[in-house]
Design a protein around this motif. Structure first.
Motif, mmCIF file in Angstrom:
data_model
loop_
_atom_site.group_PDB
_atom_site.id
_atom_site.type_symbol
_atom_site.label_atom_id
_atom_site.label_comp_id
_atom_site.label_asym_id
_atom_site.label_seq_id
_atom_site.Cartn_x
_atom_site.Cartn_y
_atom_site.Cartn_z
ATOM 1 N N LEU A 170 20.921 -7.183 -23.195
ATOM 2 C CA LEU A 170 19.749 -6.968 -22.362
ATOM 3 C C LEU A 170 19.684 -7.986 -21.225
ATOM 4 N N TYR B 126 22.478 -7.331 -18.734
ATOM 5 C CA TYR B 126 22.250 -6.121 -17.939
ATOM 6 C C TYR B 126 21.190 -6.357 -16.874
ATOM 7 N N THR B 127 20.102 -6.984 -17.293
ATOM 8 C CA THR B 127 19.026 -7.288 -16.342
ATOM 9 C C THR B 127 19.559 -8.164 -15.213
ATOM 10 N N LEU C 122 21.471 -6.289 -12.628
ATOM 11 C CA LEU C 122 20.642 -5.491 -11.723
ATOM 12 C C LEU C 122 20.115 -6.335 -10.568
ATOM 13 N N ASN D 206 10.580 -9.145 -11.404
ATOM 14 C CA ASN D 206 10.291 -10.307 -12.244
ATOM 15 C C ASN D 206 8.794 -10.523 -12.382
ATOM 16 N N GLN E 299 7.313 -8.160 -14.789
ATOM 17 C CA GLN E 299 7.606 -8.519 -16.174
ATOM 18 C C GLN E 299 6.712 -9.654 -16.633
ATOM 19 N N LYS F 190 19.418 3.055 -13.708
ATOM 20 C CA LYS F 190 19.520 1.671 -14.167
ATOM 21 C C LYS F 190 18.278 1.266 -14.956
ATOM 22 N N LEU F 191 17.125 1.606 -14.407
ATOM 23 C CA LEU F 191 15.877 1.209 -15.060
ATOM 24 C C LEU F 191 15.703 1.925 -16.394
ATOM 25 N N LEU G 119 17.781 0.165 -18.787
ATOM 26 C CA LEU G 119 17.154 -1.107 -19.121
ATOM 27 C C LEU G 119 16.062 -0.921 -20.162
ATOM 28 N N GLU H 102 15.738 -2.325 -24.007
ATOM 29 C CA GLU H 102 14.574 -3.063 -24.483
ATOM 30 C C GLU H 102 14.043 -2.452 -25.772
ATOM 31 N N LEU I 135 13.376 -13.947 -18.581
ATOM 32 C CA LEU I 135 14.416 -14.576 -17.752
ATOM 33 C C LEU I 135 13.886 -15.827 -17.066
#
Lengths: 232, 151
Positions: B11, B14-15, B18, B29, B32, B130-131, B134, B138, B151
């Motif tokens: 995870l 991968y994030t 991106l 970000n 999140q 992509k999302l 993701l 998750e 992150l």
């Protein structure tokens, strides 16, 4: 419901974009504001209880500032680019309204156009946020809300010398401003404790406090404290 | 449990990719960081709104550009909206293409606009993909008992 230090402040957010409304609502709620969102300037004015004929009643409003409002709104944050009534149009209507003009207004826009920014600030907007709006922007709203609460306080205490909330200022017409500033400082300290991570923002808060004492603004906000002295 | 750690690592990697490849920027970000226990699906909700909104706009753009007389004001208004929403969720590549798209509108350039539309559609489907990946990662991480690493 009347104690400013205990009640949550209520922000009205205006944006035609659903995504941006969701975002600003979350940002504001995370910062402990009570939030109402609407999707147009027209709906904002409806919510604020403004009808076209309110503008011709200045007398009632100076004694009872919230007479025409259904719900108390402590700050309005609005997008600039909206179909129909733009954020600028909404700002003007609010500033032209005797019952609403004291509510601080902040404009948001995705476009950085200096002439647009200046026009809004000159019309009385407190700040101009570039989108996407962040938590650090929302943290800058408090001083604008407190400044207005303060102004309301001072107006009340100078009009009603017998029954004001600050006990000591019967005969000191100059002092209410100072006394309210002490209260303001207390609130600032509370803010300090709550927002330790935002320490660098406290610096801008103290600049604004200084600005109050000197009647000048270090940043783009135009001087608004002349209103206080003329009431005295 | 090895499985959870592996999922979490996947995870995180991968994030990071991106962001590194420019699909997402700092604004994602920010989203999140706004997510919390009171609103644990905040990011998914906002991104879902973005998907719905974008698909509607891309559809409208296609129709508007197919008209005999193209209403460039309308095209511009749609692109402006798309630019705004992609910026709000941090979909950087889509946002950048919207800026170029608006230039074509200003020039009243139908061909240019059609080309831009193709590019935006392509970029949009990439980031959507992509999302969605993701979010799946998750979900898997959480299902395995892990938490989403910040992150």
């Amino acid at each position: 419901m009347g104690m400013a230090t205990e009640t949550q402040f209520h922000v009205l957010a205006v944006d035609d974009s659903l995504i941006d409304r969701k975002l600003i609502e979350k940002l504001l709620k995370t910062s402990s504001y009570q939030v109402t969102t609407v999707d147009s300037g027209t709906k904002a004015l409806e919510f604020l209880g403004l009808h076209e004929d309110d503008q011709s009643n200045p007398n009632t409003s100076s004694v009872f500032p919230n007479n025409h409002q259904e719900v108390e709104v402590n700050l309005i944050i609005t997008d600039y680019c909206m179909p129909g009534m733009t954020g600028y149009d909404l700002l003007r209507k609010i500033k032209e309204s005797s019952s609403l003009r004291n509510i601080p207004v902040v404009i948001m826009s995705s476009e950085n156009v200096p002439s647009r920014i200046n026009r809004c600030l000159e019309e009385g907007a407190e700040e101009f946020f570039l989108k996407p709006v962040r938590l650090s922007d929302v943290n800058r709203l408090k001083p604008h809300i407190m400044k207005t609460k303060l102004k309301d306080h001072v107006i009340i205490s100078t009009d009603q010398k017998q029954e004001n909330e600050e006990e000591d200022d019967d005969d000191e017409s100059g002092k209410p401003v100072l006394q309210s500033q002490e209260e303001h400082q207390q609130r600032q300290q509370q803010q300090h404790q709550q927002q330790q991570q935002q320490h660098h923002h406290q610096h801008s808060n103290s600049n604004k406090r200084k600005a109050m004492e000197e009647g000048l603004s270090p940043d783009r906000t135009r001087p608004r404290y002349n209103g206080v002295t003329t009431v005295v | 449990m090895d499985g959870v750690v592996q999922l979490q690592k996947q995870l995180v990697d991968y994030t990071a990719s991106l962001f590194h490849e420019g699909f997402l920027d700092e604004q994602f970000n920010q989203l999140q960081q706004l997510q919390d226990e009171s609103n644990p699906d905040f990011v998914v909700e906002v991104v879902s709104l973005f998907f719905e909104d974008s698909e509607r706009l891309l559809n409208e753009l296609g129709k508007t550009l197919e008209q005999k007389t193209v209403d460039f004001k309308k095209v511009d208004a749609h692109v402006h909206q798309l630019k705004g929403s992609s910026s709000s969720i941090g979909a950087q590549r889509v946002q950048k293409l919207c800026i170029a798209f608006r230039n074509c509108c200003e020039e009243l350039n139908t061909e240019g606009c059609l080309k831009c539309l193709q590019q935006v559609k392509h970029e949009y489907s990439l980031v959507k993909n992509k999302l969605e990946t993701l979010f799946k990662l998750e979900q898997q991480t959480i299902a395995a008992g892990g938490s989403i690493p910040t992150l």
